[in-house]
Design an enzyme around this catalytic site. Structure first.
Site, PDB file in Angstrom:
ATOM      1  CG  ASP A   8      91.285 -49.996  39.611  1.00 46.99           C
ATOM      2  OD1 ASP A   8      91.010 -49.847  38.398  1.00 46.99           O
ATOM      3  OD2 ASP A   8      90.943 -50.998  40.260  1.00 46.99           O
ATOM      4  CG  HIS A   9      95.425 -51.808  38.487  1.00 47.10           C
ATOM      5  ND1 HIS A   9      95.016 -51.581  39.787  1.00 47.10           N
ATOM      6  CD2 HIS A   9      95.180 -53.129  38.252  1.00 47.10           C
ATOM      7  CE1 HIS A   9      94.574 -52.711  40.305  1.00 47.10           C
ATOM      8  NE2 HIS A   9      94.655 -53.656  39.401  1.00 47.10           N
ATOM      9  CB  CYS A  65      87.647 -50.010  39.268  1.00 46.82           C
ATOM     10  SG  CYS A  65      86.090 -50.838  39.639  1.00 46.82           S
ATOM     11  N   GLY A  66      88.129 -51.877  37.056  1.00 47.98           N
ATOM     12  CA  GLY A  66      87.996 -52.932  36.060  1.00 47.98           C
ATOM     13  C   GLY A  66      86.545 -53.206  35.701  1.00 47.98           C
ATOM     14  N   GLY A  68      83.912 -51.528  37.510  1.00 47.79           N
ATOM     15  CA  GLY A  68      83.087 -50.411  37.980  1.00 47.79           C
ATOM     16  C   GLY A  68      82.383 -50.728  39.286  1.00 47.79           C
ATOM     17  N   GLY A  70      83.638 -52.286  42.349  1.00 46.46           N
ATOM     18  CA  GLY A  70      84.323 -51.942  43.599  1.00 46.46           C
ATOM     19  C   GLY A  70      84.393 -50.442  43.834  1.00 46.46           C
ATOM     20  CG  HIS A  98      63.994 -42.109  37.916  1.00 44.18           C
ATOM     21  ND1 HIS A  98      63.320 -43.287  37.695  1.00 44.18           N
ATOM     22  CD2 HIS A  98      63.408 -41.185  37.112  1.00 44.18           C
ATOM     23  CE1 HIS A  98      62.352 -43.087  36.807  1.00 44.18           C
ATOM     24  NE2 HIS A  98      62.403 -41.819  36.417  1.00 44.18           N
ATOM     25  CG  ASN A  99      68.682 -43.339  40.747  1.00 42.05           C
ATOM     26  OD1 ASN A  99      68.824 -43.817  39.627  1.00 42.05           O
ATOM     27  ND2 ASN A  99      67.794 -43.809  41.605  1.00 42.05           N
ATOM     28  NE  ARG A 132      57.714 -41.170  40.508  1.00 41.98           N
ATOM     29  CZ  ARG A 132      57.859 -40.650  39.292  1.00 41.98           C
ATOM     30  NH1 ARG A 132      57.603 -39.360  39.077  1.00 41.98           N
ATOM     31  NH2 ARG A 132      58.242 -41.402  38.278  1.00 41.98           N
ATOM     32  NE  ARG A 136      59.903 -42.884  45.228  1.00 39.60           N
ATOM     33  CZ  ARG A 136      59.184 -43.020  44.126  1.00 39.60           C
ATOM     34  NH1 ARG A 136      59.757 -42.918  42.936  1.00 39.60           N
ATOM     35  NH2 ARG A 136      57.898 -43.247  44.199  1.00 39.60           N
TER      36      ARG A 136
HETATM   37  C1  RB5 Z   1      91.375 -54.891  40.056  1.00 41.47           C
HETATM   38  O1  RB5 Z   1      91.964 -56.040  39.551  1.00 41.47           O
HETATM   39  C2  RB5 Z   1      89.863 -55.038  40.059  1.00 41.47           C
HETATM   40  O2  RB5 Z   1      89.471 -55.877  41.097  1.00 41.47           O
HETATM   41  C3  RB5 Z   1      89.201 -53.705  40.177  1.00 41.47           C
HETATM   42  O3  RB5 Z   1      89.601 -52.898  39.107  1.00 41.47           O
HETATM   43  C4  RB5 Z   1      87.685 -53.695  40.132  1.00 41.47           C
HETATM   44  O4  RB5 Z   1      87.199 -54.424  39.060  1.00 41.47           O
HETATM   45  C5  RB5 Z   1      87.012 -54.008  41.401  1.00 41.47           C
HETATM   46  O5  RB5 Z   1      85.784 -53.968  41.529  1.00 41.47           O
END
Ligand code: RB5
Length: 143
Positions: A8-9, A65-66, A68, A70, A98-99, A132, A136
């Site tokens: 995102d931005h 994202c800002g 990581g 969201g 592991h994942n 293992r 999981r």
């Molecule tokens: C955007 O402002 C921000 O909420 C998004 O990049 C991120 O950090 C969300 O988890």
């Protein structure tokens, strides 16, 4: 190896630098954007990258994202996606060992380019240990 990238931005600047690095290293990259500071919604980019992986157009994903947070939450809504928010060398390694993570998620506002490049290299070069851990992961898929 094909990498699908999205941001995102809050993450596009770091994503763009990492996309350039990956191409320079010989990876094929699907760049799903965004590519400007205009405000966008991170779930749209999480979805694009998750679909590339689930449709086998890409082997791994890179999401920024800002924070990581969201974008990794959104990607993990897809069954078969294991997006790991990586904040140090060990997380980069363990998310693969592991994942069997198939997406590395980064916080563009909290991660230096040098760290991001290092964690991406660790992530892409570390194999899944199986054993293992396989059991999981199957349990996650069966939830
Ligand atoms: C955007 O402002 C921000 O909420 C998004 O990049 C991120 O950090 C969300 O988890």
């Amino acid at each position: 190896m094909i990498i699908s990238a999205g941001a995102d931005h809050g993450g596009f600047e770091l994503k763009n630098k990492l996309v350039a690095f990956l191409r320079q290293e010989g990876y094929e990259v699907i760049d799903n954007g965004t590519n400007s500071p205009d405000s966008v919604d991170y779930p749209d980019f999480a979805q694009a990258v998750a679909r590339d992986i689930l449709e086998k157009k890409a082997d791994f994903g890179l999401l920024v994202c800002g924070s990581g947070i969201g974008i990794s939450i959104a990607a993990n809504r897809f069954k078969g996606i294991r997006a790991a928010l990586v904040t140090n060398d060990d997380y980069a390694r363990l998310s693969r060992q592991h994942n069997n993570a198939n997406i590395i998620a980064l916080g563009g506002r909290f991660t230096s380019y040098e760290d991001a490049e290092k964690w991406l290299k660790i992530f892409l070069s570390t194999p899944f240990e199986g054993g293992r851990h396989e059991r999981r992961i199957e349990k996650i898929d069966n939830i």
